[in-house]
Scaffold this motif. Structure first.
Motif, PDB file in Angstrom:
ATOM      1  N   ALA A  38       2.704   1.778  -5.745  1.00 25.06           N
ATOM      2  CA  ALA A  38       1.616   2.658  -6.168  1.00 25.06           C
ATOM      3  C   ALA A  38       1.723   3.000  -7.645  1.00 25.06           C
ATOM      4  N   ARG A  39       2.918   2.995  -8.151  1.00 27.81           N
ATOM      5  CA  ARG A  39       3.133   3.308  -9.561  1.00 27.81           C
ATOM      6  C   ARG A  39       2.630   2.193 -10.479  1.00 27.81           C
ATOM      7  N   TYR A  40       2.602   0.960  -9.968  1.00 25.98           N
ATOM      8  CA  TYR A  40       2.243  -0.182 -10.790  1.00 25.98           C
ATOM      9  C   TYR A  40       0.840  -0.734 -10.524  1.00 25.98           C
ATOM     10  N   GLU A  41       0.092  -0.105  -9.624  1.00 26.42           N
ATOM     11  CA  GLU A  41      -1.287  -0.545  -9.404  1.00 26.42           C
ATOM     12  C   GLU A  41      -2.124  -0.195 -10.620  1.00 26.42           C
ATOM     13  N   PRO A  42      -3.150  -0.983 -10.903  1.00 24.05           N
ATOM     14  CA  PRO A  42      -4.021  -0.653 -12.040  1.00 24.05           C
ATOM     15  C   PRO A  42      -4.674   0.717 -11.827  1.00 24.05           C
ATOM     16  N   GLN A  43      -4.663   1.513 -12.860  1.00 22.71           N
ATOM     17  CA  GLN A  43      -5.262   2.842 -12.785  1.00 22.71           C
ATOM     18  C   GLN A  43      -6.759   2.760 -13.028  1.00 22.71           C
ATOM     19  N   VAL A  44      -7.527   3.447 -12.213  1.00 27.59           N
ATOM     20  CA  VAL A  44      -8.974   3.473 -12.355  1.00 27.59           C
ATOM     21  C   VAL A  44      -9.334   4.626 -13.275  1.00 27.59           C
ATOM     22  N   ASP A  45     -10.163   4.345 -14.264  1.00 25.93           N
ATOM     23  CA  ASP A  45     -10.591   5.397 -15.189  1.00 25.93           C
ATOM     24  C   ASP A  45     -11.693   6.209 -14.525  1.00 25.93           C
ATOM     25  N   ARG A  46     -11.377   7.421 -14.108  1.00 24.47           N
ATOM     26  CA  ARG A  46     -12.328   8.253 -13.384  1.00 24.47           C
ATOM     27  C   ARG A  46     -13.269   9.010 -14.339  1.00 24.47           C
ATOM     28  N   ALA A  47     -12.953   9.043 -15.617  1.00 22.05           N
ATOM     29  CA  ALA A  47     -13.790   9.775 -16.583  1.00 22.05           C
ATOM     30  C   ALA A  47     -15.058   9.000 -16.909  1.00 22.05           C
ATOM     31  N   ALA A  48     -15.024   7.703 -16.779  1.00 19.89           N
ATOM     32  CA  ALA A  48     -16.192   6.874 -17.141  1.00 19.89           C
ATOM     33  C   ALA A  48     -17.275   6.911 -16.107  1.00 19.89           C
ATOM     34  N   ILE A  62      14.551   4.381  -5.427  1.00 21.72           N
ATOM     35  CA  ILE A  62      13.435   5.276  -5.127  1.00 21.72           C
ATOM     36  C   ILE A  62      13.931   6.324  -4.142  1.00 21.72           C
ATOM     37  N   PHE A  63      13.632   7.592  -4.417  1.00 23.60           N
ATOM     38  CA  PHE A  63      13.959   8.686  -3.503  1.00 23.60           C
ATOM     39  C   PHE A  63      12.736   8.952  -2.641  1.00 23.60           C
ATOM     40  N   THR A  64      12.926   9.000  -1.334  1.00 21.90           N
ATOM     41  CA  THR A  64      11.816   9.206  -0.418  1.00 21.90           C
ATOM     42  C   THR A  64      12.245  10.069   0.761  1.00 21.90           C
ATOM     43  N   THR A  65      11.276  10.608   1.474  1.00 21.97           N
ATOM     44  CA  THR A  65      11.542  11.390   2.680  1.00 21.97           C
ATOM     45  C   THR A  65      10.614  10.929   3.798  1.00 21.97           C
ATOM     46  N   GLU A  66      11.083  11.061   5.021  1.00 23.59           N
ATOM     47  CA  GLU A  66      10.304  10.737   6.213  1.00 23.59           C
ATOM     48  C   GLU A  66      10.692  11.704   7.313  1.00 23.59           C
ATOM     49  N   LEU A  76      13.340   4.659  12.108  1.00 24.93           N
ATOM     50  CA  LEU A  76      13.485   5.440  10.878  1.00 24.93           C
ATOM     51  C   LEU A  76      13.793   4.553   9.681  1.00 24.93           C
ATOM     52  N   ARG A  77      14.660   3.571   9.835  1.00 20.37           N
ATOM     53  CA  ARG A  77      15.029   2.679   8.728  1.00 20.37           C
ATOM     54  C   ARG A  77      13.784   1.978   8.175  1.00 20.37           C
ATOM     55  N   GLU A  78      12.935   1.464   9.054  1.00 19.39           N
ATOM     56  CA  GLU A  78      11.715   0.777   8.616  1.00 19.39           C
ATOM     57  C   GLU A  78      10.767   1.732   7.894  1.00 19.39           C
ATOM     58  N   ARG A  79      10.631   2.950   8.416  1.00 25.45           N
ATOM     59  CA  ARG A  79       9.731   3.922   7.786  1.00 25.45           C
ATOM     60  C   ARG A  79      10.208   4.317   6.400  1.00 25.45           C
ATOM     61  N   LEU A  80      11.523   4.487   6.212  1.00 22.85           N
ATOM     62  CA  LEU A  80      12.059   4.844   4.903  1.00 22.85           C
ATOM     63  C   LEU A  80      11.846   3.715   3.896  1.00 22.85           C
ATOM     64  N   ILE A  81      12.106   2.486   4.311  1.00 24.12           N
ATOM     65  CA  ILE A  81      11.926   1.352   3.410  1.00 24.12           C
ATOM     66  C   ILE A  81      10.453   1.151   3.075  1.00 24.12           C
ATOM     67  N   ASP A  82       9.574   1.252   4.068  1.00 24.58           N
ATOM     68  CA  ASP A  82       8.133   1.118   3.804  1.00 24.58           C
ATOM     69  C   ASP A  82       7.633   2.206   2.864  1.00 24.58           C
ATOM     70  N   SER A  83       8.134   3.417   3.035  1.00 26.08           N
ATOM     71  CA  SER A  83       7.742   4.523   2.164  1.00 26.08           C
ATOM     72  C   SER A  83       8.172   4.259   0.724  1.00 26.08           C
ATOM     73  N   ALA A  84       9.401   3.775   0.537  1.00 27.50           N
ATOM     74  CA  ALA A  84       9.899   3.485  -0.810  1.00 27.50           C
ATOM     75  C   ALA A  84       9.091   2.364  -1.456  1.00 27.50           C
ATOM     76  N   LYS A  85       8.770   1.325  -0.692  1.00 25.64           N
ATOM     77  CA  LYS A  85       7.962   0.228  -1.218  1.00 25.64           C
ATOM     78  C   LYS A  85       6.586   0.724  -1.637  1.00 25.64           C
ATOM     79  N   THR A  86       5.980   1.552  -0.807  1.00 26.76           N
ATOM     80  CA  THR A  86       4.654   2.098  -1.121  1.00 26.76           C
ATOM     81  C   THR A  86       4.691   2.943  -2.385  1.00 26.76           C
ATOM     82  N   LEU A  87       5.688   3.799  -2.514  1.00 25.29           N
ATOM     83  CA  LEU A  87       5.815   4.633  -3.710  1.00 25.29           C
ATOM     84  C   LEU A  87       6.015   3.786  -4.962  1.00 25.29           C
TER      85      LEU A  87
END
Length: 77
Positions: free
Chosen positions: A67-77, A41-45, A53-64
């Motif tokens: 977030a990609r694999y969380e269930p998507q909420v259908d906002r159109a419904a 994962i490519f990230t910036t902090e 800084l090391r902890e912030r970069l790793i936490d940012s990568a984990k979050t990114l």
């Protein structure tokens, strides 16, 4: 899905923006796969901050990544 470990592979200070750009390698264990795999994962902090800084970069990568694999909420419904 679990993140077993995280390491910073490359980091670069972007002087123009005052941020550190990094590639973080996450070792991921997914229930659909029998063997853990590496996801990069490519990230910036910001270069300065309260937490190390090391902890912030790793936490940012984990979050990114997660977030990609969380269930998507259908906002159109």
């Amino acid at each position: 899905m679990r993140i077993l470990s995280a390491t910073i592979e490359r980091a670069h200070y972007a002087r123009d923006f005052g941020q550190v750009e990094a590639t973080v390698a996450l070792l991921v264990k997914d229930s659909a796969r029998p063997v853990p795999y590496v996801r990069r994962i490519f990230t910036t902090e910001p270069a300065r901050g309260a937490a190390p800084l090391r902890e912030r970069l790793i936490d940012s990568a984990k979050t990114l990544f997660l977030a990609r694999y969380e269930p998507q909420v259908d906002r159109a419904a």
